[in-house]
Write a protein that holds these residues in place. Sequence first.
Motif, PDB file in Angstrom:
ATOM      1  N   ALA A 191       0.807  -1.212   0.000  1.00 16.31           N
ATOM      2  CA  ALA A 191       0.000   0.000   0.000  1.00 16.31           C
ATOM      3  C   ALA A 191       0.843   1.266   0.000  1.00 16.31           C
ATOM      4  N   SER A 192       2.076   1.178   0.482  1.00 13.53           N
ATOM      5  CA  SER A 192       2.897   2.381   0.583  1.00 13.53           C
ATOM      6  C   SER A 192       3.814   2.572  -0.611  1.00 13.53           C
ATOM      7  N   TYR A 193       3.712   1.733  -1.617  1.00 16.39           N
ATOM      8  CA  TYR A 193       4.594   1.802  -2.781  1.00 16.39           C
ATOM      9  C   TYR A 193       4.490   3.164  -3.457  1.00 16.39           C
ATOM     10  N   GLY A 194       5.660   3.748  -3.747  1.00 12.27           N
ATOM     11  CA  GLY A 194       5.694   5.008  -4.486  1.00 12.27           C
ATOM     12  C   GLY A 194       4.971   6.133  -3.797  1.00 12.27           C
ATOM     13  N   GLY A 195       4.989   6.124  -2.486  1.00 12.53           N
ATOM     14  CA  GLY A 195       4.293   7.170  -1.748  1.00 12.53           C
ATOM     15  C   GLY A 195       2.819   6.903  -1.555  1.00 12.53           C
ATOM     16  N   GLY A 196       2.357   5.707  -1.934  1.00 17.04           N
ATOM     17  CA  GLY A 196       0.969   5.329  -1.676  1.00 17.04           C
ATOM     18  C   GLY A 196       0.015   5.655  -2.803  1.00 17.04           C
ATOM     19  N   TRP A 197       0.542   5.902  -4.008  1.00 15.41           N
ATOM     20  CA  TRP A 197      -0.363   6.274  -5.105  1.00 15.41           C
ATOM     21  C   TRP A 197      -1.261   5.121  -5.521  1.00 15.41           C
ATOM     22  N   ILE A 198      -0.802   3.868  -5.349  1.00 17.76           N
ATOM     23  CA  ILE A 198      -1.657   2.728  -5.718  1.00 17.76           C
ATOM     24  C   ILE A 198      -2.855   2.659  -4.779  1.00 17.76           C
ATOM     25  N   LEU A 199      -2.609   2.852  -3.476  1.00 21.04           N
ATOM     26  CA  LEU A 199      -3.709   2.838  -2.509  1.00 21.04           C
ATOM     27  C   LEU A 199      -4.683   3.980  -2.784  1.00 21.04           C
ATOM     28  N   THR A 200      -4.146   5.153  -3.104  1.00 24.85           N
ATOM     29  CA  THR A 200      -5.015   6.289  -3.427  1.00 24.85           C
ATOM     30  C   THR A 200      -5.879   5.976  -4.644  1.00 24.85           C
ATOM     31  N   LEU A 224       0.258  -9.678   3.930  1.00 26.69           N
ATOM     32  CA  LEU A 224      -0.573  -8.762   4.717  1.00 26.69           C
ATOM     33  C   LEU A 224       0.243  -7.577   5.213  1.00 26.69           C
ATOM     34  N   ILE A 225       1.466  -7.845   5.644  1.00 23.83           N
ATOM     35  CA  ILE A 225       2.323  -6.744   6.090  1.00 23.83           C
ATOM     36  C   ILE A 225       2.640  -5.825   4.919  1.00 23.83           C
ATOM     37  N   LEU A 226       2.870  -6.421   3.751  1.00 27.44           N
ATOM     38  CA  LEU A 226       3.154  -5.625   2.574  1.00 27.44           C
ATOM     39  C   LEU A 226       1.946  -4.779   2.190  1.00 27.44           C
ATOM     40  N   ILE A 227       0.754  -5.381   2.284  1.00 25.90           N
ATOM     41  CA  ILE A 227      -0.466  -4.676   1.914  1.00 25.90           C
ATOM     42  C   ILE A 227      -0.691  -3.467   2.812  1.00 25.90           C
TER      43      ILE A 227
END
Length: 913
Positions: free
Chosen positions: A109-118, A346-349
């Motif tokens: 979820a935090s990849y690249g500053g979290g843009w995927i989660l956003t 899960l930790i990665l997510i």
Amino acid sequence: MARRRKYARLPANQRRLVSIVLAGYLLLVINSILLLIFDSSTAFAYMTNVLLHVALGSVLVAPVLVFLTLHLMKMPFHLNRTATVAGAFTALSLGALLASGFGILIYGASYGGGWILTTHIVTAIVTIVGFVGHVSLKRGVRYHFLEWSEAWKVGVTKAIRHPFGMTMSGGLLLSALLFAIPLVRSEAVYVEGGIENGLESAQAMLAHDGFLRAEDLARSETCGQEGCHPDVFAQWSESVHKFSSFNNPYYAKTVELMIGRSGEGPTRWCASCHDPVLLFTGRFGNTVPVDTSHWTAHEGITCLSCHAVRGLRDLRGNGRYVIAPPDEYPFARTGGEAGKYVHDKLILIKPEPHRDAMLRPVHEAGAFCGTCHKVGIPPEVNQYRWKRGQNEWDAWQASGTSGNTVRSFYLPAQTETCVSCHMPLVPSNDRGNEDGMIRSHRFAAANSALPFLNGHADQLQAVQRALEDSIVTVDIFRVTAGGRDFGPGDPMPTLGPGQEVLVDVVVRNRKVGHMLPGGTNDSNEMWLELRAENSAGDVVLSSGTVDAHGRVDSTAHFWGAVLVDRASQVIDKRNAQDWIATVYAHTIGPGTAHTIHYRFTVPAGRSVTTLHANLKHRKFKWYYNNWVFRGYPLPGQADSLVDASVDRRSWALNDSPAPDLPVTAMASARRRAGVVPASAAPLWERWNDYGIGLLQEGDTRGAMEAFARVSELAPASPEGPINMGRALLSEGQLDRAGEVLREAEKRRPGYLKTAYFRGVFNRALANYEETLDDWMRVYQEYPQDRVLVLGIGRVHYLAGRYQDALTWFDRVLVIDPEDLGGLYNRMLALGALGRQDEFTAAQATYVYHKEDEDAMAVTSPYKQKHEMDNREAQAIHEHGLSPLQLPEPLVAGELPLTATPVGTTSESYEGRR
């Protein structure tokens, strides 16, 4: 009408699919809302429902794709272009939603500053809006395509059996179970404040009934697996924390001795900090006797021994913390690859709950380190009375290093904490790194023995680098020969035969934020070596050299402590439970200095052109190291903790080899004839350090002369006059103290250090209101200065304002509940207020913590037998230099008296101990 129904109804197979898709989507929305609401719940509860979210989303992929395929094949797009555009937009948004969901699974979820989660969150909302728009734009009857309302009219059973009802009811039931089970599992066992749980002398508390499983605290290697914290694990695996328990031969030998003499109950006092896995699983004599060969006895202070701590009971140290089962993600302790894969994903997510569970506010407080690095030996352990042991926490807290006092001789440019010194930032790609940096978990300090024994070259290098990192400096400050003084700015003459020479060496603690040396000073060894050399570099005279057997010349100046028991026998096996009195305890406080004095006569026919001083450190003392590996008990009377007439069990040393522990040169200085001594420190500072050392040993006259030079050499600085004021106040010369403090104020108006000592001056004159005017200004900037707070309370007490005084004394005890001055003055204030019951309780607390005034008598027999230690115990003393001698041969269990190192006794080497 038929034309309208054509567009209002979907084919039966599509209606079933859209029912499943919409119900699943609604469940995901509900699940997301619950995750938002319960964001502060336990990591296990939260991540179980993250797992449900992932599972639901993954399961929905197939029906979504099938529905879209069928829908696209059957729909007449040209009949309603607006609805077609809205539908296409919804389908694209849904595709982006699913893609971003799988992106989170792969990258986190935090990849690249979290843009995927956003993207995932935004497309979830956009998909709902697009779907509503698509259906609203249909012609004819809208929103009846599920036909769930028709099924509901028939009955509840029919509604539940409908595809939409079945998906919703099953999903909600599963979601409720997944939320309820972990909440019960994690929260029902927690009791606020903890319970004793039969840990006896141990000061730590379990937050629940029953003991932990070994797996709850052990298995640190799972934290160090690839993709998690391998660098942290590698650092920790070589640290002293890892080797805190029976995997440490020094600790093991000492604790086995204590168990044999005192039993497992009192020995648990050690276990809160050294043996958490043994203690909290009941293996420290609670459920089974201590088994030093069991794997749990070799785990040390594991990752979760620290990161499962929920809070501190108070600031009394001794491991007074509350611990609970670690709040971990689902499948954290599984042995299977599938479970491990899910756990890691899960930790990665979503790593935030893991971070919050493992790094609680208590871990970011300096007092967390203090809970084990502050020791008080209670009566149930030593069968005597409460005794203050090592205490790095209060030494730091009360120093200028912490930023809590303006009284320090030197105020650092920036404050330091336990973490900033002992856990510096180092490069790493570990998960959780910030800008490519993590906090080192080597905890490098001064223990060079364990990495040397274990063959951990990186750890040994880190420890020695820390010791050598200019944390302390040595200055051969003054040489007196032929009736002349050669100060720090003068070239020393060649010292000729027959000349009597005096040498003053200054050792300054520059970077250590607590006492130097710290830790267990009855076993630590730090000393000053001074060599007088001729022009060829040959040693003419020396003090503090190490012989071929590793023994330090006993005439050297040592830092550390020599302690004795009831029978005036030295404490040399880390048997602190026997400690009654202190022969001496030499430590250099933060920002202070010691001055060491030497006197010698140059031998006939010899000359000295160079003086070479080395400050050296070794972990541990010679005898303790040899006792651990070579010591064996001799027949004799049983040991006794309480009867001084019963000699402790005698020990001898066998012929087995003991490791030759490394000696680290922490700092050095040279002074050559005819050469002006070079120094990186300015001249005024060298004089200031010299004066500090003299003041520390009680030579106030010499200190005043030194500080007068400081005042001359640094005419713009207030430090010289202030330090003169310190010395004058200690002598009671109030008139002169007032003059120099007025000079300090002229040099730097409004300086709070001047205000503090002006308050001391006014208090001595009973000018209480003037004192409070100054001290309250200082208090606004330094509210955690225990000496200042106690002083303000004393002024109120002397002025007869007993309730105000009590308030201030209580503030002292918030900073340190065991502060003796705070306890004593609180007792006086309660007595003055006539609160008899509270006074009696306060009196009992004070008496519990105060020193035994008669205890020093126990040191006399020891001092009579040990000339060198007796000399070290004198506040002001001189050391001699002697010609180098070849070492005498060692006999098993014996050593000649002339070679007895400090902190040991002749009895030790004659085999009687």
